[in-house]
Design an enzyme around this catalytic site. Structure first.
Site, short mmCIF file in Angstrom:
data_model
loop_
_atom_site.label_atom_id
_atom_site.label_comp_id
_atom_site.label_asym_id
_atom_site.label_seq_id
_atom_site.Cartn_x
_atom_site.Cartn_y
_atom_site.Cartn_z
CG HIS A 1 -3.95 6.36 3.93
ND1 HIS A 1 -4.59 7.52 4.31
CD2 HIS A 1 -3.06 6.74 2.96
CE1 HIS A 1 -4.10 8.55 3.64
NE2 HIS A 1 -3.18 8.10 2.81
CG HIS B 1 -4.11 5.22 8.31
ND1 HIS B 1 -5.38 4.72 8.04
CD2 HIS B 1 -4.10 6.48 7.82
CE1 HIS B 1 -6.09 5.63 7.43
NE2 HIS B 1 -5.33 6.71 7.26
CG ASN C 1 -4.28 10.75 6.71
OD1 ASN C 1 -4.81 9.64 6.70
ND2 ASN C 1 -4.51 11.65 5.77
CG HIS C 2 -8.18 12.68 7.34
ND1 HIS C 2 -7.70 13.89 6.88
CD2 HIS C 2 -8.30 11.88 6.25
CE1 HIS C 2 -7.54 13.82 5.56
NE2 HIS C 2 -7.89 12.61 5.16
CG ASP D 1 -9.52 3.58 5.79
OD1 ASP D 1 -9.15 2.40 5.80
OD2 ASP D 1 -8.74 4.54 5.83
CG HIS E 1 -10.20 5.03 1.27
ND1 HIS E 1 -11.08 6.10 1.33
CD2 HIS E 1 -9.51 5.08 2.44
CE1 HIS E 1 -10.94 6.76 2.46
NE2 HIS E 1 -9.97 6.16 3.15
CD GLU F 1 -7.90 8.64 8.52
OE1 GLU F 1 -7.33 9.38 9.33
OE2 GLU F 1 -7.64 8.62 7.32
CG ASN F 2 -11.37 8.84 5.76
OD1 ASN F 2 -10.61 7.88 5.59
ND2 ASN F 2 -10.95 10.08 5.63
#
Length: 259
Positions: free
Chosen positions: A175, A150, A68-69, A10, A177, A41-42
């Site tokens: 997810h 994820h 999820n983001h 991520d 990290h 996604e982050n």
């Protein structure tokens, strides 16, 4: 023929994007990478903007996966609709924009990438990813299949690895990290790691300012997440796939960092 796949954990914050731009091409050369998947996604801390997506692709990613983001930055929606190299979890509700898998050309022929999201301890109820894969596998007309799962729970990720062992080339988790020490080849030939880790601020709590994260766990009111300053790192894994069988023949965790 063998195909080297690089999966990158991520990307967190614009600083993580910049570090990816600085290091990814050199890393691909070092490991003779043929195909690269990056979870992005982050990149905006919570979500991905179109500008960050373009930067990640320009840095050398062949495909960007999400989690999820996905919908935190709503301006990504048109790009998710139009760009085949940007995937959101396949087990999101079918009425939501975008696609959860794609088939991409490489020097060894087509490679499928599937993006899934877990259900354990997530704050919403996506479709069952295990049952979805049973429906999806017959549609993937290639023996080279890669899965980004994820998910929060290590048990759910490992269960997916064994569920797909021998039927896909590699399964990796994203997810949490934090890189896990279990990069391996499962008994039936699927490459696996529970979590790739993250790309972004090294002296942080999952990319976030440590004092901000600690304050949250103390029950204090905190503001929107802020990225920690200082040196960055890149974490991921390389999977070498025998293209004749679709099986993984080598799996290795990867970590580079600034001083």
């Amino acid at each position: 023929m063998e195909l080297n796949i690089l999966a990158v954990g991520d990307v967190v914050s614009p600083a993580g994007v910049k570090y990816l731009q600085k290091t990814l091409r050199k890393l691909k050369q070092q490991y003779k990478v043929d195909f690269c998947v990056v979870n992005g996604e982050n990149a905006a801390m919570v979500g991905l903007t179109p500008a960050h997506a373009d930067e990640i692709l320009d840095a050398g990613a062949d495909v960007i996966t999400l989690g999820n983001h996905t919908w935190n930055c709503r301006d990504i929606i048109p790009m998710i609709e139009d760009c085949p190299y940007l995937l959101r979890p396949a087990n999101f509700p079918p009425q939501q924009p975008g696609r959860g898998w794609g088939v991409f050309e490489t020097k060894a022929g087509p490679v499928a990438v599937v993006n899934l999201i877990g259900r354990c301890d997530m704050a919403f109820g996506p479709d069952n990813p295990f049952l979805l894969m049973e429906k999806l596998l017959p549609q993937l007309d290639t023996r080279l299949i890669l899965v980004d799962f994820h998910a929060e729970a290590t048990s759910e990720k490992l269960a997916m690895g064994y569920h797909l062992d021998g039927r896909v080339s590699a399964v990796w988790g994203t997810h949490t990290h934090v890189p896990t020490a279990d990069c391996q080849i499962l008994p039936q030939g699927t490459g696996y790691i529970t979590d790739l880790g993250m790309t972004g601020p090294a002296r942080s709590i999952l990319g976030v300012l440590p004092e901000q994260s600690v304050a949250g766990f103390r029950g204090e009111l905190t503001s929107r997440f802020k990225a920690a300053p200082g040196p960055c790192k890149l974490e991921g894994a390389v999977f070498t796939i025998d293209t004749a069988t679709g099986r993984c023949v080598h799996a290795e965790g990867v970590r580079i960092h600034e001083d």
